[in-house]
Design a protein around this motif. Structure first.
Motif, PDB file in Angstrom:
ATOM      1  N   THR A  16      35.255  33.322  32.607  1.00 20.35           N
ATOM      2  CA  THR A  16      36.501  33.682  31.933  1.00 20.35           C
ATOM      3  C   THR A  16      37.497  34.274  32.920  1.00 20.35           C
ATOM      4  N   ASP A  17      37.032  35.106  33.840  1.00 25.54           N
ATOM      5  CA  ASP A  17      37.927  35.637  34.873  1.00 25.54           C
ATOM      6  C   ASP A  17      38.557  34.502  35.679  1.00 25.54           C
ATOM      7  N   GLU A  18      37.755  33.494  36.003  1.00 27.78           N
ATOM      8  CA  GLU A  18      38.274  32.349  36.765  1.00 27.78           C
ATOM      9  C   GLU A  18      39.271  31.548  35.930  1.00 27.78           C
ATOM     10  N   LEU A  20      41.190  32.714  33.510  1.00 25.51           N
ATOM     11  CA  LEU A  20      42.426  33.494  33.442  1.00 25.51           C
ATOM     12  C   LEU A  20      43.200  33.443  34.749  1.00 25.51           C
ATOM     13  N   SER A  21      42.495  33.377  35.875  1.00 26.33           N
ATOM     14  CA  SER A  21      43.213  33.253  37.150  1.00 26.33           C
ATOM     15  C   SER A  21      43.909  31.900  37.245  1.00 26.33           C
ATOM     16  N   CYS A  22      43.350  30.851  36.621  1.00 27.42           N
ATOM     17  CA  CYS A  22      44.024  29.543  36.559  1.00 27.42           C
ATOM     18  C   CYS A  22      45.286  29.621  35.700  1.00 27.42           C
ATOM     19  N   ALA A  24      47.050  32.439  35.106  1.00 28.08           N
ATOM     20  CA  ALA A  24      47.916  33.559  35.494  1.00 28.08           C
ATOM     21  C   ALA A  24      49.302  33.129  35.971  1.00 28.08           C
ATOM     22  N   LYS A  25      49.385  32.130  36.815  1.00 25.94           N
ATOM     23  CA  LYS A  25      50.679  31.704  37.359  1.00 25.94           C
ATOM     24  C   LYS A  25      51.483  30.889  36.357  1.00 25.94           C
ATOM     25  N   PRO A  47      41.350  41.082  33.163  1.00 24.15           N
ATOM     26  CA  PRO A  47      42.002  41.601  34.366  1.00 24.15           C
ATOM     27  C   PRO A  47      43.533  41.483  34.328  1.00 24.15           C
ATOM     28  N   TYR A  48      44.095  41.002  33.225  1.00 21.16           N
ATOM     29  CA  TYR A  48      45.541  40.808  33.097  1.00 21.16           C
ATOM     30  C   TYR A  48      46.034  41.442  31.793  1.00 21.16           C
ATOM     31  N   LEU A  85      37.857  25.426  32.782  1.00 19.52           N
ATOM     32  CA  LEU A  85      38.991  25.648  33.675  1.00 19.52           C
ATOM     33  C   LEU A  85      40.116  24.712  33.274  1.00 19.52           C
ATOM     34  N   SER A  88      46.531  23.529  37.288  1.00 16.98           N
ATOM     35  CA  SER A  88      47.637  24.436  37.611  1.00 16.98           C
ATOM     36  C   SER A  88      48.908  24.099  36.838  1.00 16.98           C
TER      37      SER A  88
END
Length: 149
Positions: A16-18, A20-22, A24-25, A47-48, A85, A88
């Protein structure tokens, strides 16, 4: 709010952290991300700040998705599983189809050694669902189409 993304979560923090990092931008004020922590052993801490986490007693993935629907305010609803995932440009492609006035968007997917990647393919409401893929995590729905289902 244009798009609500609902993520059912159960003990999948690293994935899930990964995910969310996808995302995030790609997050804008038109995007709402709701994570339903479905009774995980360790409560999930996003984390956001743009990711809203709601914890509930374990009800299974359908119960988590339904809770997400209860909480969502977006005109469109997307589901992503917590161990998946996205590309981008996932949100950009969905928002482009939303601007065209689509009621339903079918996201193609592929398995990689590391997760899923999606590209948007539009299907009309007259088309039938692919018989071998009846999951909700690769679709975006106009909220009025699914109502309170």
């Amino acid at each position: 709010m244009k798009l609500s993304i609902i993520i059912p979560y159960y003990n999948t923090q690293a994935y899930t952290d990964e995910l969310l990092s996808c995302l995030a931008k790609q997050i804008t004020p038109d995007i709402e991300v709701i994570i339903i922590d479905d009774g995980s052993k360790i409560p999930y801490q996003a984390p956001y700040t743009w990711a809203r986490v709601i914890r509930q007693k374990n009800k299974g993935v359908s119960g988590a998705r339904n809770r997400g629907l209860d909480e969502a305010v977006g005109e469109y609803i997307a589901f992503i599983d917590s161990d998946d995932l996205v590309t981008s440009d996932y949100i950009r492609q969905i928002m482009a189809k939303i601007k065209e006035g689509c009621d339903y968007i079918w996201l193609s997917w592929k398995t990689t050694g590391h997760g899923w990647q999606a590209t948007v393919k539009l299907k009309s409401l007259d088309d039938t669902f692919p018989p071998d893929n009846l999951c909700v995590w690769n679709r975006v729905y106009r909220r009025t189409l699914i109502g309170n289902i």
